[in-house]
Design an enzyme around this catalytic site. Structure first.
Site, PDB file in Angstrom:
ATOM      1  N   ARG A 236      45.287  -3.820  -7.503  1.00  0.00           N
ATOM      2  CA  ARG A 236      46.562  -3.812  -6.799  1.00  0.00           C
ATOM      3  C   ARG A 236      46.566  -4.937  -5.777  1.00  0.00           C
ATOM      4  O   ARG A 236      45.582  -5.162  -5.074  1.00  0.00           O
ATOM      5  CB  ARG A 236      46.817  -2.475  -6.094  1.00  0.00           C
ATOM      6  CG  ARG A 236      47.141  -1.307  -7.020  1.00  0.00           C
ATOM      7  CD  ARG A 236      48.472  -1.496  -7.738  1.00  0.00           C
ATOM      8  NE  ARG A 236      48.819  -0.345  -8.555  1.00  0.00           N
ATOM      9  CZ  ARG A 236      48.494  -0.174  -9.823  1.00  0.00           C
ATOM     10  NH1 ARG A 236      47.736  -1.107 -10.420  1.00  0.00           N
ATOM     11  NH2 ARG A 236      48.888   0.878 -10.505  1.00  0.00           N
ATOM     12  N   GLU A 265      56.837  -6.757  -7.903  1.00  0.00           N
ATOM     13  CA  GLU A 265      56.875  -7.077  -9.327  1.00  0.00           C
ATOM     14  C   GLU A 265      58.210  -6.632  -9.924  1.00  0.00           C
ATOM     15  O   GLU A 265      58.797  -5.654  -9.443  1.00  0.00           O
ATOM     16  CB  GLU A 265      55.717  -6.385 -10.061  1.00  0.00           C
ATOM     17  CG  GLU A 265      54.350  -6.820  -9.585  1.00  0.00           C
ATOM     18  CD  GLU A 265      53.203  -6.155 -10.353  1.00  0.00           C
ATOM     19  OE1 GLU A 265      53.490  -5.424 -11.326  1.00  0.00           O
ATOM     20  OE2 GLU A 265      52.043  -6.370  -9.991  1.00  0.00           O
ATOM     21  N   HIS A 285      50.783  -8.931 -14.811  1.00  0.00           N
ATOM     22  CA  HIS A 285      50.380  -7.519 -14.846  1.00  0.00           C
ATOM     23  C   HIS A 285      50.240  -7.017 -16.288  1.00  0.00           C
ATOM     24  O   HIS A 285      50.927  -6.092 -16.722  1.00  0.00           O
ATOM     25  CB  HIS A 285      51.371  -6.634 -14.077  1.00  0.00           C
ATOM     26  CG  HIS A 285      50.735  -5.365 -13.586  1.00  0.00           C
ATOM     27  ND1 HIS A 285      51.186  -4.685 -12.495  1.00  0.00           N
ATOM     28  CD2 HIS A 285      49.656  -4.650 -14.041  1.00  0.00           C
ATOM     29  CE1 HIS A 285      50.438  -3.604 -12.288  1.00  0.00           C
ATOM     30  NE2 HIS A 285      49.501  -3.567 -13.213  1.00  0.00           N
TER      31      HIS A 285
END
Length: 325
Positions: A236, A265, A285
């Site tokens: 993260r 994001e 991601h």
């Protein structure tokens, strides 16, 4: 039931074998992304079951209060993006399988892919070759170097195993529970956090983000790293002090970073600080975004919907909502 699936960026969910489980239900799929409350309220006005793909869209009280027909939110993994209390007040069941004890091998594999790509300069060399240049840089090998694992949990342990297979010396640091697990696996425990950053040639973060770990990696920690070292974050972004990584890379300690996660994001702005740095390898991601993993994830999500429709909800985070409804 009227089911809505948000944030299916690749328009891949309908191609999964498990999607057939929703036959007979009315399914709407959105491929773009929005956090705008008014737009989400419009899109979800008739939704009875909402499918969330991890933490892509926050579901907070101002939106929840406007979704009068919503009865179920179905997803997997942690749920910091959902206002569970607001759901409970409205009688909205939140079902989320936390898959305890099961590591994300997809994330571990991506982590190792980023490590190899970064230290051997694979993306830049491939781009250089296409532009007519031959052997533009000199990378480094992993064998004999030190891999640091910050947080020896499920994924960290798998990545440590990859490091051993490549002939690396593995050290770890974290809370006592993860340290005990590392010792049991024959992994050296760093004397302290500072030593982990100072000694690691490759340092990979595998800590769960919560209020206690937010900003856990500071600019001082990063300044301790070698100018030849690589920092990897597939966990993260919030684990690192805001702005610290970009500043550290500009200062040359660490010398490189490979990241798959960001504070906000999706990142759709090419001017994002890390994207401007040649010594930062950035991916969107992708850690859990893998076909077999998607079949497993959505198989569970759809099973949760069918169980609710049958009157026997499973993996319920807020059982009080069942009584409210």
């Amino acid at each position: 039931m009227k089911i809505t699936i948000l944030d299916d960026y690749q328009d891949c969910v309908r191609q999964l074998a498990c999607f057939s489980r929703l036959q007979g239900h009315e399914v709407a799929i959105w491929n773009d992304h929005t956090k705008d409350t008014d737009e989400l309220a419009r899109r979800l006005a008739d939704t009875e079951a909402l499918v969330l793909i991890r933490e892509r869209t926050p579901i907070r009280a101002p939106l929840i209060e406007r979704l009068s027909k919503l009865r179920l939110i179905s997803q997997t993994s942690v749920y910091p993006h959902i206002d569970v209390d607001a759901c409970t007040r409205r009688g909205i069941v939140v079902s989320s399988d936390l898959h305890p004890g099961e590591p994300s091998y997809a994330t571990a594999e991506l982590t190792w892919g980023l490590i190899l790509a970064a230290v051997r300069r694979i993306p830049s060399e491939a781009a250089a070759l296409k532009s007519g240049r031959w052997q533009s840089t000199i990378g480094i090998a992993l064998r004999g170097r030190t891999l640091g694992i910050f947080g020896y949990g499920r994924i960290g342990a798998v990545v440590a195993g990859y490091g051993k297979a490549f002939g690396m010396h593995v050290i770890a640091w974290g809370r006592e529970k993860s340290a005990a697990r590392a010792r049991a696996d024959g992994v050296e425990i760093a004397q302290h956090k500072e030593a982990l950053f100072e000694r690691s040639d490759v340092l990979s973060l595998h800590v769960r983000l919560n209020p206690a770990t937010r900003g856990l990696v500071t600019s001082v920690d990063l300044a301790r790293m070698k100018p030849t070292a690589l920092l990897v974050n597939t966990s993260r972004a919030g684990l690192i002090e805001p702005g610290a990584l970009a500043s550290a890379l500009k200062a040359g300690r660490p010398g490189m970073a490979a990241v798959d996660v960001y504070e906000e994001e999706p990142v759709l702005n090419g001017e994002y600080p890390l994207l401007q740095l040649e010594n930062a390898l950035c991916t969107p991601h992708l850690g859990y975004v893998e076909r077999d993993n998607y079949e497993r994830i959505f198989g569970v999500i759809f099973e949760q919907i069918l169980a609710y429709a049958a009157g026997t909800p499973i993996n319920v985070i807020n059982p009080e909502a069942v009584q409210t409804r």
